[in-house]
Design a protein around this motif. Structure first.
Motif, short mmCIF file in Angstrom:
data_model
loop_
_atom_site.label_atom_id
_atom_site.label_comp_id
_atom_site.label_asym_id
_atom_site.label_seq_id
_atom_site.Cartn_x
_atom_site.Cartn_y
_atom_site.Cartn_z
N GLN A 1 0.72 0.89 11.67
CA GLN A 1 0.60 -0.41 11.02
C GLN A 1 1.26 -1.50 11.86
O GLN A 1 0.72 -2.59 12.03
CB GLN A 1 1.24 -0.37 9.63
N GLN A 2 2.44 -1.19 12.38
CA GLN A 2 3.15 -2.17 13.21
C GLN A 2 2.42 -2.42 14.53
O GLN A 2 2.37 -3.55 15.02
CB GLN A 2 4.58 -1.69 13.47
N SER B 1 -3.87 -0.06 5.42
CA SER B 1 -2.91 1.05 5.28
C SER B 1 -2.74 1.75 6.63
O SER B 1 -3.50 1.51 7.58
CB SER B 1 -3.41 2.05 4.24
N GLU B 2 -1.76 2.63 6.70
CA GLU B 2 -1.53 3.39 7.92
C GLU B 2 -2.77 4.20 8.30
O GLU B 2 -3.17 4.23 9.48
CB GLU B 2 -0.33 4.34 7.73
N TRP C 1 5.13 -9.41 7.66
CA TRP C 1 4.03 -8.98 8.52
C TRP C 1 3.09 -8.00 7.83
O TRP C 1 1.93 -7.85 8.23
CB TRP C 1 4.58 -8.35 9.80
N GLN C 2 3.55 -7.31 6.78
CA GLN C 2 2.72 -6.29 6.12
C GLN C 2 1.71 -6.87 5.14
O GLN C 2 0.79 -6.16 4.72
CB GLN C 2 3.61 -5.29 5.39
#
Length: 443
Positions: free
Chosen positions: A253-254, A196-197, A190-191
């Motif tokens: 991010q999630q 970025s965060e 998923w990343q």
């Protein structure tokens, strides 16, 4: 008497027995007390108007269930309570329509999402109702539309009026993102290609100068009370949103990844829940009854009198998908799923009630404001309202100290009148035009 026959016989499987145990076994004339009305003559006013020649009832029975708030068990229990479905297994979505369910119109009064225990289970239960080809009308609720606008703003040009709308969803949307991440993204890559965060934070949150600019942007659109309320609400939500995400075990991010997956699930033609917003309507009129999530204001009442329900529903769909989100969310159209008749809301005055009457509307059937003692009948600036949000979802019931699980429905039928069923009131409330109902044992 005819009304008693409308209280459904509930099947005797273990699940149906559990539903039956929480529901009233007797009925009575709709109570004329402070828990049901806000003026002493509301029921008399209703009865007089219902007996006039200009008043009309729906051609077939209507089952109104509102604010299930991500609780599929409470939703299905309410359909069972209304006599619309029979559960054939121990799991959600294992049900079929009864004869009554096939002949009735089922109106879902909005707010299918948020709170819990499971958004996805609730959506799949509602999808099964569609699969059975039930006559379903799905109305827009404020929680449902907040999700849609939060998803839309991710890929629209940011402006002062809309850049806060993702965080505005608040902590109640986070369980949905947790569910989506766990069911669709966990154990995947998923990343890959994700911002970025820090970049996700900048995308999800409004700009640093939002609090300075929003009052000027909103002036002329919102009342002073409305602007003040929005600012106070956003101060709390912006301060707490990331912490609530962390408490749910989600990084930003999630959250961003789950939100983009939600865009795919809800907005793409191939998405599992593409039907949800596509089927959604703002209003439904049946006879002299207008079904909606929250309420009316003078502007909407005048629009309905001049252009009608079909025009309002078309304008709702068109403006939501093409108009500036700020202009839509704070418009009279959106007031129908947002208002609580507060000073911050667009007002309903006797002028608006008169316009509603011109549109053939005598009674509003609504959700949005949850009750703890079953349905209420109220008179607001000469417009009758049936308040039918009876606190179904387990999350709200726990927070508000209500015992047992929520179940119930509002039934409207030209032969039998109006019946309010709720697990939180000891008797079924029955309103009939003649006012001659007597207490009886439910069959």
């Amino acid at each position: 008497m005819a009304a008693s026959g409308f209280i459904p016989r509930i099947q005797t499987t273990q699940y149906h027995e559990a539903v039956r145990a929480c529901l009233p076994t007797e009925w009575e004339s709709w109570p004329d007390d402070d828990t049901s009305v806000n003026t002493s003559d509301t029921l008399d006013t209703f009865r007089k108007r219902a007996n006039k020649s200009g008043f009309s009832w729906p051609r077939k029975p209507v089952v109104f269930i509102s604010d299930p708030h991500a609780d599929g068990e409470a939703f299905e229990a309410s359909l069972i309570a209304a006599g619309a479905i029979k559960r054939e297994g121990s799991n959600l979505c294992e049900f079929r329509l009864t004869k009554f369910g096939k002949n009735a119109e089922i109106v879902i009064g909005g707010d299918c999402l948020d709170k819990g225990p499971s958004n996805l289970a609730m959506l799949r239960s509602l999808a099964h109702l569609y699969r059975l080809k039930a006559d379903v009308t799905l109305l827009a609720g404020n929680h449902d539309l907040r999700l849609l606008m939060g998803l839309l703003v991710l890929e629209r040009q940011r402006d002062v009026g809309s850049q806060h709308m993702f965080v505005r969803m608040g902590k109640k949307v986070i369980p949905l993102f947790r569910e989506v991440f766990d069911q669709y993204l966990l154990n995947t890559h998923w990343q890959e290609g994700l911002p970025s965060e820090a970049e996700c934070r900048a995308t999800l949150f409004p700009d640093d100068d939002w609090f300075e600019n929003f009052p000027f942007f909103a002036a002329g659109f919102l009342t002073a009370e409305g602007i003040d309320r929005e600012m106070r609400k956003m101060e709390t939500k912006i301060e707490s949103f990331e912490g609530h995400c962390n408490n749910a075990g989600l990084t930003l991010q999630q959250v961003y990844a789950a939100a983009m997956k939600c865009r795919s699930l809800f907005l793409k033609d191939s998405g599992e829940f593409n039907w949800f917003f596509k089927n959604m309507q703002l209003l439904k009129q049946r006879g002299s009854f207008l079904f909606l999530h929250a309420g009316l204001d003078d502007h909407m009442a005048a629009l309905l009198a001049k252009r009608g329900i079909k025009h309002a529903n078309r304008a709702f769909k068109k403006n939501l998908m093409t108009q500036n989100l700020f202009n839509f969310y704070y418009s009279p159209l959106a007031n129908t799923f947002r208002t609580k008749y507060r000073k911050a809301d667009l007002p309903l005055t006797p002028r608006g009630a008169k316009a509603a009457k011109k549109a053939g509307i005598r009674v509003l059937v609504q959700g949005h404001v949850n009750q703890h003692h079953g349905q209420r009948i109220t008179l607001k600036n000469d417009l009758l309202h049936i308040e039918a949000d009876i606190t179904l979802d387990a999350h709200s019931r726990k927070n508000e100290g209500l015992d047992g699980f929520g179940a119930g429905a509002t039934l409207i039928d030209k032969k039998r009148g109006i019946i309010g069923l709720s697990s939180d009131y000891p008797k079924a409330k029955v309103f009939q035009r003649s006012g001659k109902t007597r207490r009886k044992q439910a069959q």
